[in-house]
Design a protein around this motif. Sequence first.
Motif, PDB file in Angstrom:
ATOM      1  N   GLU A   3       0.833  -1.204   0.000  1.00  0.00           N
ATOM      2  CA  GLU A   3       0.000   0.000   0.000  1.00  0.00           C
ATOM      3  C   GLU A   3       0.870   1.258   0.000  1.00  0.00           C
ATOM      4  O   GLU A   3       0.593   2.205  -0.736  1.00  0.00           O
ATOM      5  CB  GLU A   3      -0.908  -0.018   1.232  1.00  0.00           C
ATOM      6  N   THR A   4       1.921   1.259   0.790  1.00  0.00           N
ATOM      7  CA  THR A   4       2.828   2.412   0.847  1.00  0.00           C
ATOM      8  C   THR A   4       3.491   2.642  -0.503  1.00  0.00           C
ATOM      9  O   THR A   4       3.547   3.775  -0.990  1.00  0.00           O
ATOM     10  CB  THR A   4       3.907   2.196   1.931  1.00  0.00           C
ATOM     11  N   LEU A   5       3.977   1.580  -1.118  1.00  0.00           N
ATOM     12  CA  LEU A   5       4.614   1.712  -2.430  1.00  0.00           C
ATOM     13  C   LEU A   5       3.621   2.189  -3.482  1.00  0.00           C
ATOM     14  O   LEU A   5       3.948   3.043  -4.310  1.00  0.00           O
ATOM     15  CB  LEU A   5       5.233   0.384  -2.867  1.00  0.00           C
ATOM     16  N   GLU A   7       0.920   3.983  -2.974  1.00  0.00           N
ATOM     17  CA  GLU A   7       0.611   5.392  -2.716  1.00  0.00           C
ATOM     18  C   GLU A   7       1.754   6.295  -3.154  1.00  0.00           C
ATOM     19  O   GLU A   7       1.520   7.343  -3.771  1.00  0.00           O
ATOM     20  CB  GLU A   7       0.306   5.602  -1.230  1.00  0.00           C
ATOM     21  N   LEU A   8       2.979   5.909  -2.851  1.00  0.00           N
ATOM     22  CA  LEU A   8       4.137   6.700  -3.278  1.00  0.00           C
ATOM     23  C   LEU A   8       4.215   6.751  -4.798  1.00  0.00           C
ATOM     24  O   LEU A   8       4.444   7.815  -5.379  1.00  0.00           O
ATOM     25  CB  LEU A   8       5.428   6.120  -2.693  1.00  0.00           C
ATOM     26  N   PHE A   9       3.985   5.614  -5.441  1.00  0.00           N
ATOM     27  CA  PHE A   9       4.039   5.591  -6.901  1.00  0.00           C
ATOM     28  C   PHE A   9       2.956   6.490  -7.501  1.00  0.00           C
ATOM     29  O   PHE A   9       3.197   7.167  -8.505  1.00  0.00           O
ATOM     30  CB  PHE A   9       3.918   4.167  -7.436  1.00  0.00           C
ATOM     31  N   ALA A  10       1.785   6.525  -6.880  1.00  0.00           N
ATOM     32  CA  ALA A  10       0.712   7.400  -7.363  1.00  0.00           C
ATOM     33  C   ALA A  10       1.130   8.867  -7.274  1.00  0.00           C
ATOM     34  O   ALA A  10       0.839   9.661  -8.180  1.00  0.00           O
ATOM     35  CB  ALA A  10      -0.571   7.152  -6.569  1.00  0.00           C
ATOM     36  N   VAL A  11       1.816   9.234  -6.207  1.00  0.00           N
ATOM     37  CA  VAL A  11       2.307  10.614  -6.071  1.00  0.00           C
ATOM     38  C   VAL A  11       3.340  10.898  -7.165  1.00  0.00           C
ATOM     39  O   VAL A  11       3.321  11.964  -7.791  1.00  0.00           O
ATOM     40  CB  VAL A  11       2.910  10.860  -4.667  1.00  0.00           C
ATOM     41  N   ILE A  12       4.243   9.950  -7.397  1.00  0.00           N
ATOM     42  CA  ILE A  12       5.260  10.125  -8.437  1.00  0.00           C
ATOM     43  C   ILE A  12       4.603  10.300  -9.803  1.00  0.00           C
ATOM     44  O   ILE A  12       4.977  11.201 -10.573  1.00  0.00           O
ATOM     45  CB  ILE A  12       6.240   8.931  -8.434  1.00  0.00           C
ATOM     46  N   GLU A  13       3.613   9.485 -10.106  1.00  0.00           N
ATOM     47  CA  GLU A  13       2.893   9.604 -11.380  1.00  0.00           C
ATOM     48  C   GLU A  13       2.199  10.965 -11.496  1.00  0.00           C
ATOM     49  O   GLU A  13       2.192  11.577 -12.570  1.00  0.00           O
ATOM     50  CB  GLU A  13       1.871   8.476 -11.518  1.00  0.00           C
ATOM     51  N   ASP A  14       1.630  11.430 -10.391  1.00  0.00           N
ATOM     52  CA  ASP A  14       0.972  12.739 -10.384  1.00  0.00           C
ATOM     53  C   ASP A  14       1.985  13.848 -10.679  1.00  0.00           C
ATOM     54  O   ASP A  14       1.717  14.749 -11.463  1.00  0.00           O
ATOM     55  CB  ASP A  14       0.295  12.975  -9.031  1.00  0.00           C
ATOM     56  N   ARG A  15       3.145  13.765 -10.051  1.00  0.00           N
ATOM     57  CA  ARG A  15       4.196  14.775 -10.289  1.00  0.00           C
ATOM     58  C   ARG A  15       4.672  14.717 -11.743  1.00  0.00           C
ATOM     59  O   ARG A  15       4.956  15.742 -12.358  1.00  0.00           O
ATOM     60  CB  ARG A  15       5.391  14.565  -9.361  1.00  0.00           C
ATOM     61  N   LYS A  16       4.746  13.518 -12.289  1.00  0.00           N
ATOM     62  CA  LYS A  16       5.144  13.343 -13.691  1.00  0.00           C
ATOM     63  C   LYS A  16       4.133  14.016 -14.622  1.00  0.00           C
ATOM     64  O   LYS A  16       4.515  14.659 -15.599  1.00  0.00           O
ATOM     65  CB  LYS A  16       5.232  11.847 -14.004  1.00  0.00           C
ATOM     66  N   ASP A  17       2.853  13.877 -14.305  1.00  0.00           N
ATOM     67  CA  ASP A  17       1.799  14.450 -15.142  1.00  0.00           C
ATOM     68  C   ASP A  17       1.684  15.967 -14.991  1.00  0.00           C
ATOM     69  O   ASP A  17       1.544  16.684 -15.973  1.00  0.00           O
ATOM     70  CB  ASP A  17       0.443  13.809 -14.814  1.00  0.00           C
TER      71      ASP A  17
END
Length: 94
Positions: A3-5, A7-17
């Motif tokens: 879950e932590t990974l 959530e972190l990956f979702a934040v990274i994807e958001d920053r990428k977008d």
Amino acid sequence: MDETLDELFAVIEDRKDRLPEDSYTASLFTHEKGENAVLEKLGEETTELVLAAKEDDREEIAHEGADIVYHLLVLLAMKDMDVADLEAELEARR
């Protein structure tokens, strides 16, 4: 931890977008060195992890290990991969 990974990956994807100007993560996607910036960070953090392990410094091992995981997730996002790709590979190795 999954879950932590995720959530972190979702934040990274958001920053990428969105590429917010004040985001370190976004700066990795727009860096003049391209993906080499992330690859260099992975190398740097790996060296720091090895040194921390040799010193038996548990706090630094956790810190540098987290840095490696973070930069690995950024690299996955750059390559249009995600956490599921890592999970599939780990499952295949069981």
